[in-house]
Enzyme design. Structure first.
Site, mmCIF file in Angstrom:
data_model
loop_
_atom_site.group_PDB
_atom_site.id
_atom_site.type_symbol
_atom_site.label_atom_id
_atom_site.label_comp_id
_atom_site.label_asym_id
_atom_site.label_seq_id
_atom_site.Cartn_x
_atom_site.Cartn_y
_atom_site.Cartn_z
ATOM 1 N N HIS A 57 0.850 -1.196 0.000
ATOM 2 C CA HIS A 57 0.000 0.000 0.000
ATOM 3 C C HIS A 57 0.881 1.240 0.000
ATOM 4 O O HIS A 57 2.101 1.156 0.129
ATOM 5 C CB HIS A 57 -0.979 -0.005 1.170
ATOM 6 C CG HIS A 57 -0.363 0.087 2.534
ATOM 7 N ND1 HIS A 57 0.422 -0.921 3.070
ATOM 8 C CD2 HIS A 57 -0.406 1.071 3.485
ATOM 9 C CE1 HIS A 57 0.810 -0.569 4.279
ATOM 10 N NE2 HIS A 57 0.329 0.641 4.554
ATOM 11 N N HIS A 59 1.319 3.968 1.962
ATOM 12 C CA HIS A 59 1.813 4.755 3.086
ATOM 13 C C HIS A 59 3.337 4.892 3.046
ATOM 14 O O HIS A 59 4.062 3.944 2.700
ATOM 15 C CB HIS A 59 1.364 4.135 4.411
ATOM 16 C CG HIS A 59 -0.065 4.433 4.730
ATOM 17 N ND1 HIS A 59 -0.782 3.736 5.687
ATOM 18 C CD2 HIS A 59 -0.938 5.358 4.227
ATOM 19 C CE1 HIS A 59 -2.008 4.218 5.756
ATOM 20 N NE2 HIS A 59 -2.122 5.198 4.881
ATOM 21 N N ASP A 61 5.714 4.885 5.143
ATOM 22 C CA ASP A 61 6.586 3.955 5.861
ATOM 23 C C ASP A 61 6.641 2.573 5.212
ATOM 24 O O ASP A 61 7.290 1.664 5.744
ATOM 25 C CB ASP A 61 6.185 3.846 7.337
ATOM 26 C CG ASP A 61 4.785 3.294 7.551
ATOM 27 O OD1 ASP A 61 3.919 3.496 6.676
ATOM 28 O OD2 ASP A 61 4.553 2.661 8.599
ATOM 29 N N HIS A 62 6.010 2.410 4.054
ATOM 30 C CA HIS A 62 6.118 1.166 3.290
ATOM 31 C C HIS A 62 6.760 1.380 1.923
ATOM 32 O O HIS A 62 7.098 0.396 1.251
ATOM 33 C CB HIS A 62 4.744 0.514 3.137
ATOM 34 C CG HIS A 62 4.214 -0.031 4.423
ATOM 35 N ND1 HIS A 62 4.204 -1.371 4.728
ATOM 36 C CD2 HIS A 62 3.717 0.604 5.512
ATOM 37 C CE1 HIS A 62 3.708 -1.541 5.943
ATOM 38 N NE2 HIS A 62 3.407 -0.359 6.437
ATOM 39 N N HIS A 115 -7.476 -0.564 5.668
ATOM 40 C CA HIS A 115 -6.417 0.329 6.153
ATOM 41 C C HIS A 115 -6.213 1.448 5.135
ATOM 42 O O HIS A 115 -6.160 2.627 5.490
ATOM 43 C CB HIS A 115 -5.144 -0.485 6.355
ATOM 44 C CG HIS A 115 -3.980 0.295 6.878
ATOM 45 N ND1 HIS A 115 -3.974 0.850 8.141
ATOM 46 C CD2 HIS A 115 -2.783 0.606 6.313
ATOM 47 C CE1 HIS A 115 -2.816 1.470 8.327
ATOM 48 N NE2 HIS A 115 -2.081 1.349 7.232
ATOM 49 N N ASP A 134 -0.399 -3.973 6.332
ATOM 50 C CA ASP A 134 -1.020 -3.399 7.524
ATOM 51 C C ASP A 134 -2.496 -3.769 7.635
ATOM 52 O O ASP A 134 -3.271 -3.048 8.270
ATOM 53 C CB ASP A 134 -0.865 -1.873 7.513
ATOM 54 C CG ASP A 134 0.554 -1.430 7.843
ATOM 55 O OD1 ASP A 134 1.431 -2.296 8.007
ATOM 56 O OD2 ASP A 134 0.789 -0.211 7.904
ATOM 57 N N HIS A 172 4.414 -4.512 10.816
ATOM 58 C CA HIS A 172 4.846 -3.806 12.022
ATOM 59 C C HIS A 172 4.990 -4.761 13.203
ATOM 60 O O HIS A 172 4.326 -5.797 13.268
ATOM 61 C CB HIS A 172 3.844 -2.723 12.417
ATOM 62 C CG HIS A 172 3.799 -1.559 11.488
ATOM 63 N ND1 HIS A 172 4.616 -0.459 11.632
ATOM 64 C CD2 HIS A 172 3.045 -1.319 10.379
ATOM 65 C CE1 HIS A 172 4.360 0.412 10.668
ATOM 66 N NE2 HIS A 172 3.401 -0.089 9.891
#
Length: 256
Positions: A57, A59, A61-62, A115, A134, A172
């Site tokens: 996805h 975001h 942080d990915h 998410h 996530d 995570h």
């Protein structure tokens, strides 16, 4: 086909990336790219050359390390078509129901909105692996930043329908806090109590709690257990639908 060598790569404060390496073809597949430096360190240590990158996805942080990793390796980047405009650098876009060959691996794409609207998971049925990003966490699930509770419940139900032995790699390390919440929902769940003790010991020793398995999640993760009478009661909805109970649990976790 030889079993893949798998490296879990801690990134940032609590993210995980995952590397799969096939010792026969030398293909190396990365799932999500939170931090190019941390991932490159593992690739260099193992002497692996990155060939493919799977993104779950959009975001930050990915995907923060995607551009740098592509520039160095020339790896092919694969990600969700519904979020392609938010993930620069994708070479191949995929949607739920797609199947593709990644190195020697057959990868099935599962749509898992909730998410984010376009979130996907990657299932390798022949290796009994799923990369859930996530959507499904060990003992938890992702926050609903874009999707609805109904969509997330359907996504989780789809993942819960995979074979019990399927290893789950998520995005995570949230498992210790997830365990604390889960115990407030099912304090009498013997499997959960035993698992929570093991999780606490693992984190105390600095060990990851990933991977988990679908079977273990079905037995202990409250977000997959919204149909259980004890979970419905804990959510205050003894006669509620499973989707409504899930939504109540997610609200409770958000406030925890």
């Amino acid at each position: 086909m030889a079993s893949p060598e798998i490296e879990l790569v801690p990134c940032r404060s609590d993210n995980y990336a995952v590397l799969l390496h096939d010792p026969e073809s030398h293909a190396t597949v990365l799932v999500d790219a939170p931090d190019s430096a941390a991932i490159a360190d593992v690739l260099n240590r193992r002497g692996w050359r990155l060939t493919d990158i799977l993104i779950t996805h959009h975001h930050h942080d990915h995907v923060a390390g995607l551009a740098d990793l592509k520039a160095v390796s020339g790896a092919r980047a694969i990600g969700p078509a519904a979020e392609a405009d938010r993930i620069p650098g994708l070479d191949v876009t995929v949607s739920g129901g797609d199947s593709l060959q990644v190195g020697p691996y057959r990868v099935e794409v599962i749509a898992t909105p909730g998410h984010t609207l376009g979130h996907v998971a990657y299932h390798l049925p022949d290796q009994a692996l799923v990369f859930s990003g996530d959507t499904l966490f060990a003992l938890g699930c992702g926050r609903l930043f874009e999707g609805t509770p109904e969509a997330m419940w359907q996504s989780l139900s789809t993942l819960a329908g995979l074979a019990d032995e399927t290893a789950v790699y998520c995005g995570h390390e949230y498992t210790l806090s997830n365990a604390r919440f889960a115990l407030t929902i099912e304090p009498g769940n013997a499997a959960l109590i035993k698992r929570a003790e093991a999780i606490a010991a693992a984190r105390e020793a600095g060990r990851p709690t990933i991977p988990t398995t679908i079977g273990l999640e079905r037995a202990t993760n409250p977000f997959l257990r919204a149909g259980q009478p004890a979970v419905k009661a804990a959510a205050g909805l003894p006669n509620g639908s499973d989707a409504d109970v899930f939504a109540a649990l997610r609200r409770m976790k958000d406030r925890a």
